[in-house]
Design an enzyme around this catalytic site. Sequence first.
Site: not given
Ligand code: NAP
Length: 248
Positions: A156, A160
């Site tokens: 991961y 990133k």
């Molecule tokens: P999340 O709730 O787990 O959502 C992940 C999203 O990615 C879902 O909408 C999922 O859609 C989509 N996804 C996964 N695989 C995919 C694929 N192959 N093609 C298209 N869509 C895909 O996570 P989140 O926290 O909202 O994270 C969103 C982004 O922010 C990510 O890049 C994550 O790394 C980043 N981020 C999050 C945090 C945090 O603390 N939450 C911190 C830093 C960065 P489906 O369900 O339709 O597959």
Amino acid sequence: MGEDQNMVALVTGAGRGIGRAVALRLAGMGAKVAVNYSASEDKAREVAQEIISAGGSAMVLGFDVSDPGQVEEGFARLMDEFGRIDVLVNNAGVVRDGLLVRMKEEDWDRVLAVNLKGAFLCLRAVAKPMMKQRSGRIVNIGSVMGFLGSAGQVNYSASKAGLIGLTKSAARELAARSITVNLVAPGFIETDMTAVLSDKVKAAYLDMIPLKRFGAAEDVANAVAFLAGEEAGYITGQVIHVNGGIYM
Ligand code: NAP
């Protein structure tokens, strides 16, 4: 780009979490939004319906960002429906955590395929029409873990960190056509991705966050909206950290 009824945005992984908040925020700015999903079709439909109910325009667009054929086909459908593309938010992301010595290659490959290659494929799909238009905004969603590193997340963190290089190189390539490429690096945001962590891990993170709270998806969406908006036209190749001060 600002309050523009003609602005078209594609947000990957927009059915849930940060992507959902970004889609709703951009729609609030007047954008027509393509709500991408790979598994969460019902949730993506709910997001699109919420936008339409509020008087906006949205389409639901299912494709796996890691699959080149699906990305091309999905993007073609977007162009058929909306005819242009102004904003791409590469938000889709997954985790497959595990200690380095035990990490399976398939977990390395999947995380790199979705988080890094997926961003590249979507960027490549939008670049040509944006270059023709001589305008565009691309926002990649990175992570504080790409800066800090994270035990149990070599895949991961590497994906990133890779997005930072992708962002800066694409920013240099596309700048002459007035296309900006930036990265928003969230810290600990309350979504499904972090809901699975134990209370002990959450407490340890909270202790390290100077602002003493976890972030909300909307905190990230605000930074993305700024970068997609009129006022950010002279900002490219940059990182905005949305992390409560955990990394400065
Ligand atoms: P999340 O709730 O787990 O959502 C992940 C999203 O990615 C879902 O909408 C999922 O859609 C989509 N996804 C996964 N695989 C995919 C694929 N192959 N093609 C298209 N869509 C895909 O996570 P989140 O926290 O909202 O994270 C969103 C982004 O922010 C990510 O890049 C994550 O790394 C980043 N981020 C999050 C945090 C945090 O603390 N939450 C911190 C830093 C960065 P489906 O369900 O339709 O597959």
